[in-house]
Scaffold this active site. Structure first.
Site, PDB file in Angstrom:
ATOM      1  N   THR A  66       0.747  -1.313  -0.027  1.00  0.00           N
ATOM      2  CA  THR A  66      -0.036  -0.058  -0.029  1.00  0.00           C
ATOM      3  C   THR A  66       0.983   1.327  -0.027  1.00  0.00           C
ATOM      4  O   THR A  66       2.040   1.138   0.506  1.00  0.00           O
ATOM      5  CB  THR A  66      -0.841   0.132   1.256  1.00  0.00           C
ATOM      6  N   ASP A  67       0.207   2.350  -0.341  1.00  0.00           N
ATOM      7  CA  ASP A  67       1.058   3.664  -0.468  1.00  0.00           C
ATOM      8  C   ASP A  67       0.984   4.320   1.105  1.00  0.00           C
ATOM      9  O   ASP A  67       1.923   5.047   1.253  1.00  0.00           O
ATOM     10  CB  ASP A  67       0.444   4.693  -1.397  1.00  0.00           C
ATOM     11  N   GLU A  68       0.336   3.681   2.089  1.00  0.00           N
ATOM     12  CA  GLU A  68       0.262   4.216   3.220  1.00  0.00           C
ATOM     13  C   GLU A  68       1.513   3.833   3.892  1.00  0.00           C
ATOM     14  O   GLU A  68       1.947   4.490   4.922  1.00  0.00           O
ATOM     15  CB  GLU A  68      -0.858   3.706   4.112  1.00  0.00           C
TER      16      GLU A  68
ATOM     17  N   TYR B 237      -1.807  -0.410  11.060  1.00  0.00           N
ATOM     18  CA  TYR B 237      -1.876  -1.147   9.702  1.00  0.00           C
ATOM     19  C   TYR B 237      -0.646  -0.811   8.984  1.00  0.00           C
ATOM     20  O   TYR B 237      -0.112  -1.761   8.421  1.00  0.00           O
ATOM     21  CB  TYR B 237      -3.166  -0.554   8.912  1.00  0.00           C
TER      22      TYR B 237
ATOM     23  N   LYS C 286       2.422  -3.409   7.257  1.00  0.00           N
ATOM     24  CA  LYS C 286       2.486  -3.482   5.778  1.00  0.00           C
ATOM     25  C   LYS C 286       4.125  -3.117   5.584  1.00  0.00           C
ATOM     26  O   LYS C 286       4.808  -3.834   4.712  1.00  0.00           O
ATOM     27  CB  LYS C 286       1.642  -2.642   4.889  1.00  0.00           C
TER      28      LYS C 286
END
Length: 333
Positions: A135-137, A160, A164
């Site tokens: 994810t870009d998060e 989260y 990741k």
């Protein structure tokens, strides 16, 4: 006889379900083994649909179960892994961070370990590919300008995204330490058919149809880059087959919008397709709620690398994709 046997993890989740349908249709000579724990984010209906596909074998199970993963690798002679399986609901990660670490970090390393062991024994290590979806998060939050690139330093701001990030680093480590043939993709926010009801766009649509308040965090000015789920599937296809081993590719949709812009767009489509009987506008249901803890202001992907190296272009703009999405939910209502 199938040309390739590929283990897909998390193929009953939102992105995984759409990917399996696309990939099975595109490559009828591949057999896909879909390993999914069918938690709250997984769809048993998706599993049932996959049972009807001639080249998909759905298997209910957990990626943390090393014995099961080992059994599947050997039984089907797996030569590729496409790894979606993850806990991904941000609000839930704030309530139970340990679950996210266990699944996203420990689950990923269990999958890596078993794949490495089997591929080394079979002499597949150079050609068998492990593709990891992230994810870009993991990059944290952007200011008003600039974009995330593959060189952006990691700065996760929540449980989260931190879990990741940990899984991303493990995939990288198995490439550099053990010579595994790996690729990673970091994507922006996905949307489209079959998304879990807790996510923003399904929540907006559902609450509109129920004439319930539409909850918007903070002032609604948080910005995300939106990617239609089938466009994401096509990007994974390109990376899995043509990406360079050890490389990361950012996948975005060139659709930066605030949460308020998303909400108003959906309300306007519903005003046109299914007007309220009382004559009011759906946007009147918008309600602001307390902001989420650690809520990043802006994410935006620069997909120049995957465009330049692999020729990737998304097919959908947000205007076309969101209409398809709303119509799908209306048909299912």
């Amino acid at each position: 006889m199938f040309e390739k046997n590929i283990l897909v993890t998390g193929g009953a989740g939102f992105i995984g379900t759409n990917f399996v349908a696309y990939f099975a249709r595109t490559y009828p000579n591949y057999r896909l083994i879909d390993l999914d724990a069918l938690t709250y984010a997984g769809s048993r209906c998706a599993f049932d649909a996959q049972k009807q596909m001639p080249n998909v074998v759905p298997v209910e199970g957990d990626i943390r179960n090393a014995e099961l993963v080992r059994e599947l690798l050997e039984k089907y002679d797996i030569t590729g892994v496409i790894h979606f399986a993850a806990e991904s609901h941000v609000d839930n990660s704030i309530v139970d961070p340990l679950l996210f670490v266990d699944t996203n970090v420990n689950g990923t390393v269990a999958l890596l370990n078993e794949s490495l062991r089997y591929w080394k024994r079979r002499g597949y290590l150079a050609q068998a590919r492990f593709h990891h979806i992230s994810t870009d998060e993991v990059y944290g939050s952007l200011g008003e300008e600039g974009f995330f690139t593959e060189k952006t330093p990691y700065a996760p701001n929540g449980p989260y995204s931190a879990s990741k990030a940990g899984s991303d680093f493990l995939v990288r480590a198995y490439h550099h330490t053990f010579g595994m043939n790996v690729t990673t993709s970091n994507c922006s926010n996905n949307y489209g058919p079959k998304q879990h009801s807790e996510k923003l766009i399904p929540t907006i649509i559902r609450n509109c149809l129920n004439l319930s308040p539409i909850p918007i965090y903070g002032n609604g000015q948080n910005i995300r880059d939106w990617l239609y789920v089938t466009d994401h599937a096509k990007a994974i296809d390109l990376i899995f087959h043509h990406g360079k081993s050890g490389e990361t590719y950012n996948v975005g949709g060139h659709n930066e919008l605030t949460n308020m812009e998303i909400t108003h767009a959906i309300c306007a489509i519903l005003d046109d397709l299914r007007p309220r009987r009382d004559g009011k506008k759906y946007a009147e249901l918008i309600t602001f709620v307390k902001d989420r803890a650690g809520h990043d202001l802006r994410y935006a992907i620069d997909p120049e690398k995957i465009t330049r190296e692999l020729g990737y272009r998304p097919d959908e703009t947000f205007k076309t994709g969101i209409v398809k999405t709303v119509k799908w939910y209306l048909d299912k209502a």
